[in-house]
Write a protein that holds these residues in place. Structure first.
Motif, PDB file in Angstrom:
ATOM      1  N   VAL A 140      22.668 -14.183  32.086  1.00  0.00           N
ATOM      2  CA  VAL A 140      22.823 -15.174  30.853  1.00  0.00           C
ATOM      3  C   VAL A 140      21.285 -15.502  30.115  1.00  0.00           C
ATOM      4  O   VAL A 140      20.122 -15.609  31.266  1.00  0.00           O
ATOM      5  CB  VAL A 140      23.199 -16.914  30.704  1.00  0.00           C
ATOM      6  N   ARG A 141      20.834 -14.219  29.618  1.00  0.00           N
ATOM      7  CA  ARG A 141      18.972 -14.647  29.412  1.00  0.00           C
ATOM      8  C   ARG A 141      17.811 -14.185  30.343  1.00  0.00           C
ATOM      9  O   ARG A 141      17.465 -14.584  30.949  1.00  0.00           O
ATOM     10  CB  ARG A 141      18.067 -16.178  28.849  1.00  0.00           C
ATOM     11  N   ARG A 142      19.370 -13.044  31.373  1.00  0.00           N
ATOM     12  CA  ARG A 142      18.101 -12.580  32.952  1.00  0.00           C
ATOM     13  C   ARG A 142      18.120 -13.850  33.485  1.00  0.00           C
ATOM     14  O   ARG A 142      18.032 -13.038  34.727  1.00  0.00           O
ATOM     15  CB  ARG A 142      17.239 -11.995  32.212  1.00  0.00           C
ATOM     16  N   ASP A 198      21.220 -21.378  36.966  1.00  0.00           N
ATOM     17  CA  ASP A 198      20.337 -20.973  37.861  1.00  0.00           C
ATOM     18  C   ASP A 198      19.409 -22.170  37.900  1.00  0.00           C
ATOM     19  O   ASP A 198      18.804 -22.539  39.340  1.00  0.00           O
ATOM     20  CB  ASP A 198      20.588 -19.595  38.748  1.00  0.00           C
ATOM     21  N   GLN A 199      18.729 -22.413  37.246  1.00  0.00           N
ATOM     22  CA  GLN A 199      17.316 -23.462  36.972  1.00  0.00           C
ATOM     23  C   GLN A 199      18.106 -24.647  36.914  1.00  0.00           C
ATOM     24  O   GLN A 199      17.345 -25.696  36.755  1.00  0.00           O
ATOM     25  CB  GLN A 199      16.526 -23.062  35.429  1.00  0.00           C
ATOM     26  N   GLN A 200      19.081 -24.904  36.600  1.00  0.00           N
ATOM     27  CA  GLN A 200      20.394 -26.800  36.700  1.00  0.00           C
ATOM     28  C   GLN A 200      20.281 -26.657  37.971  1.00  0.00           C
ATOM     29  O   GLN A 200      21.032 -26.563  38.878  1.00  0.00           O
ATOM     30  CB  GLN A 200      20.853 -26.409  35.768  1.00  0.00           C
TER      31      GLN A 200
END
Length: 181
Positions: free
Chosen positions: A78-80, A108-110
């Motif tokens: 999602v959005r790279r 992945d940043q969550q």
């Protein structure tokens, strides 16, 4: 006759409202910690009578609480960025309603991403209780964003949810019961 039609219309509107994905209440900044797009492994949540913890707040603020099974878990871009997509089947509704399929996502940043990554096998094997809170998209007619938290659907956790749902609604300012429902 008009009264009968009005009653039927009110019941129909009420039922439709309960089955939609519309939030029961606004999404607050404090809800982000409760609905963190994460998985926990607490089989038996501890409820302290004099203090409200995350579990109690989660039950109170959730738009939907359901016993679910993850039918598929996929990794998407999602959005790279890497993301998980969990397609779930609702086995039992405990609170609220939901129209259509339920898909939960975490990027992945969550912080919750790692909890899904570490528990892939368990997510596909065991039932969980899903606590879901919807956040409307600002200035958009698109479907609201689902924020969620998953806990094991142990008998103890189910009993705690049921007990908390039976308690009288409390006033947020006084924490005194507001009356019987």
């Amino acid at each position: 006759m008009r009264v009968l039609l009005a009653v039927i219309a009110c019941v129909a509107i009420g039922c439709a409202g309960r089955s939609s994905n519309a939030p029961a209440s606004e999404f607050r900044a404090s809800d982000a910690a409760l609905f963190d797009d994460a998985v926990d492994l607490v089989e038996s949540p501890v409820i302290i009578d004099d203090a409200k913890g995350a579990f109690e707040h989660r039950v109170g603020r959730a738009d939907l609480i359901a016993v679910i099974r993850v039918e598929s878990l996929s990794s998407d871009l999602v959005r790279r960025r890497s993301a998980y997509r969990l397609a779930v089947r609702i086995d039992e509704r405990l609170k609220g309603g939901h129209a259509g399929d339920l898909v939960l996502r975490v990027e992945d940043q969550q912080p919750g991403y790692r909890t899904v990554q570490l528990n892939e096998d368990r997510l596909l094997r065991d039932p969980f209780i899903a606590f879901v809170k919807w956040e409307p998209r600002t200035g958009s007619l698109e479907a609201p964003v689902s924020h969620w938290h998953l806990s094991p659907a142990s008998q103890a956790a189910r009993e705690q949810v049921q007990r908390l749902l039976r308690e009288p609604v409390r006033n947020a300012r006084t924490e005194a019961p507001t009356g019987e429902r």
